[in-house]
Enzyme design. Sequence first.
Site, short mmCIF file in Angstrom:
data_model
loop_
_atom_site.label_atom_id
_atom_site.label_comp_id
_atom_site.label_asym_id
_atom_site.label_seq_id
_atom_site.Cartn_x
_atom_site.Cartn_y
_atom_site.Cartn_z
CE LYS A 281 -3.48 5.02 -2.05
NZ LYS A 281 -4.53 5.58 -2.97
CE1 TYR B 297 -3.83 2.52 0.36
CE2 TYR B 297 -2.49 3.22 1.82
CZ TYR B 297 -3.58 3.69 1.20
OH TYR B 297 -4.27 4.42 1.21
N1 LIG Z 1 -9.68 6.24 4.56
C1 LIG Z 1 -8.60 6.85 4.97
O1 LIG Z 1 -8.12 6.56 6.01
C2 LIG Z 1 -7.63 7.04 3.57
C3 LIG Z 1 -6.39 7.50 4.20
C4 LIG Z 1 -5.28 7.93 2.96
C5 LIG Z 1 -5.87 7.49 1.45
N2 LIG Z 1 -6.85 6.98 1.39
C6 LIG Z 1 -7.24 6.78 -0.21
O2 LIG Z 1 -8.32 7.41 -0.56
C7 LIG Z 1 -9.23 6.59 -1.60
C8 LIG Z 1 -10.68 6.27 -1.23
O3 LIG Z 1 -10.54 5.43 -0.10
P1 LIG Z 1 -11.91 5.56 0.86
O4 LIG Z 1 -11.20 5.88 2.36
O5 LIG Z 1 -12.99 6.31 0.19
O6 LIG Z 1 -11.95 3.95 1.00
P2 LIG Z 1 -13.30 2.97 0.47
O7 LIG Z 1 -13.08 1.60 0.71
O8 LIG Z 1 -14.67 3.71 1.18
O9 LIG Z 1 -13.49 3.42 -0.99
C9 LIG Z 1 -12.78 2.87 -2.22
C10 LIG Z 1 -13.44 2.56 -3.16
O10 LIG Z 1 -12.67 2.26 -4.42
C11 LIG Z 1 -13.38 1.27 -5.08
N3 LIG Z 1 -12.66 0.30 -5.81
C12 LIG Z 1 -11.57 -0.50 -5.10
N4 LIG Z 1 -11.00 -1.32 -6.02
C13 LIG Z 1 -11.49 -0.89 -7.52
C14 LIG Z 1 -11.67 -1.57 -8.47
N5 LIG Z 1 -10.66 -2.76 -8.92
N6 LIG Z 1 -12.32 -1.01 -9.36
C15 LIG Z 1 -12.97 0.00 -9.37
N7 LIG Z 1 -13.23 0.43 -7.96
C16 LIG Z 1 -12.52 0.00 -7.05
C17 LIG Z 1 -14.36 0.59 -3.91
O11 LIG Z 1 -15.12 -0.35 -4.50
C18 LIG Z 1 -14.64 1.75 -2.91
O12 LIG Z 1 -15.67 2.09 -3.59
C19 LIG Z 1 -8.23 5.21 -1.61
O13 LIG Z 1 -7.66 5.53 -2.71
C20 LIG Z 1 -7.53 5.17 -0.33
O14 LIG Z 1 -6.11 4.58 -0.55
C21 LIG Z 1 -8.07 6.58 2.32
#
Ligand SMILES: NC(=O)c1ccc[n+]([C@@H]2O[C@H](COP(=O)([O-])OP(=O)(O)OC[C@H]3O[C@@H](n4cnc5c(N)ncnc54)[C@H](O)[C@@H]3O)[C@@H](O)[C@H]2O)c1
Length: 260
Positions: A160, A156
């Site tokens: 990133k 991960y």
């Molecule tokens: N939540 C956190 O703490 C956090 C922190 C830093 C970065 N992020 C990043 O933010 C972004 C959004 O994450 P989130 O927190 O909303 O999580 P989340 O799990 O709620 O949303 C992620 C979405 O990506 C979709 N997804 C995953 N694999 C996929 C694929 N193969 N094809 C199409 N869609 C796909 C999922 O179905 C989901 O709807 C991600 O890239 C995550 O790495 C999140």
Amino acid sequence: MFAGQRIVVTGAASGIGAATAAAFTAAGAEVIGIDRNPAEDFSGEFIQADLSSPQGVADAAAQVSGTIHGLANIAGVPGTAPFELVLAVNVFGLRELTKALLPRIADGGFVTNLASSVAAGWAERRSQLFAFVSAADWDGALAGVHQDAEVTGNSYRFSKEAVRLLTELQASENLGRVRVNSVSPGPVETPILADFKKDHGVDKVEGAVTLLGRAASARDIANVIMFLASPQAGWVNGTDIRVDGGLAAHRGSAQLQPAG
Ligand SMILES: NC(=O)c1ccc[n+]([C@@H]2O[C@H](COP(=O)([O-])OP(=O)(O)OC[C@H]3O[C@@H](n4cnc5c(N)ncnc54)[C@H](O)[C@@H]3O)[C@@H](O)[C@H]2O)c1
């Protein structure tokens, strides 16, 4: 502010992507959401597509019609998933969808990529990351890191870090036409947070949330994505905005010792 604009948002079925899609829609944009999961009550156009393979990305891109004004690459999977999937979705799905849609982004448009605060040390691995993100062959690149425990054990973070570099490369290739930036959140209250606790350690994540008083809301992050898409960010290009409530600043300050 975004009336008349067509904006593609990946990961639109949940968390930050759903909040971003809702915020752009409320600001007048026509949102085209993409996600592997169905989105309930989605107010724009929705494309159900899996961005984990070249064919899935091509199918998704083919369903996006006409000119668009921006692309928010938000879909992502956590490090609890197999490393191949993490790197496929977070790096190559993002890279290939951007490549496919960039020609259709109007001049003055934007791409915003979701990175993470865990990628802060990315520049130390710049050469390795460049070789990885430049690989023409998606499967070959994954096979190439198969034996590298530093990558597979931290997939991960590595993914990133690759997003941070890709952002600079994409910005550099599109100077004067499309601005490309990334956003690096700390912990955000979305479904993925439970996986981050398993991957990064419960104490680390919960300790951060306790220190800050709360995790970020998905809307906290969507607000910054909206800013980067706005005319107010018209000279912001090829950079990253950390959105962590001050966590990294606090941790960095705590390591400093008074001289003496
Ligand atoms: N939540 C956190 O703490 C956090 C922190 C830093 C970065 N992020 C990043 O933010 C972004 C959004 O994450 P989130 O927190 O909303 O999580 P989340 O799990 O709620 O949303 C992620 C979405 O990506 C979709 N997804 C995953 N694999 C996929 C694929 N193969 N094809 C199409 N869609 C796909 C999922 O179905 C989901 O709807 C991600 O890239 C995550 O790495 C999140």
